[in-house]
Design an enzyme around this catalytic site. Sequence first.
Site, mmCIF file in Angstrom:
data_model
loop_
_atom_site.group_PDB
_atom_site.id
_atom_site.type_symbol
_atom_site.label_atom_id
_atom_site.label_comp_id
_atom_site.label_asym_id
_atom_site.label_seq_id
_atom_site.Cartn_x
_atom_site.Cartn_y
_atom_site.Cartn_z
ATOM 1 N N CYS A 56 5.341 -34.539 30.100
ATOM 2 C CA CYS A 56 6.575 -35.084 30.677
ATOM 3 C C CYS A 56 6.286 -35.680 32.052
ATOM 4 O O CYS A 56 5.799 -34.990 32.953
ATOM 5 C CB CYS A 56 7.619 -33.969 30.787
ATOM 6 S SG CYS A 56 9.090 -34.432 31.716
ATOM 7 N N GLY A 57 6.624 -36.952 32.219
ATOM 8 C CA GLY A 57 6.402 -37.621 33.499
ATOM 9 C C GLY A 57 7.157 -36.987 34.651
ATOM 10 O O GLY A 57 6.616 -36.826 35.745
#
Length: 116
Positions: A11-12
């Site tokens: 997840c960024g």
Amino acid sequence: MKATIWHNPKCGTSRKTLAILEETPGVELTVVEYLKHPPSRARLKQLFDDAGMTPQEGLRVRGSPAEELGLTKADATAEQILDAMAEEPILINRPLVETDKGVRLCRPQELVHEIL
């Protein structure tokens, strides 16, 4: 200051939040990859309580089976959502960060500054 992040490396937003924590002087960081080591149902409830949010607000809808499980319906209870999250941690929105100052769902990642 101690900080724990419930992190998903794919997840960024989670990666950006982790970077903020790593770059903050004086932070003693614990990283928990919650998909591998999910919090217990009781711990999850405590995290949401400490963050002042409901399990519904902490539910990950996109990229999860939340809709298929009926968890996005208006009549889905907090108890049902917590049970499902404990069974399927992909349902937990991330990243959750806990420090001595509180807990935040850091979406966007800048929210982590509120508890540093």
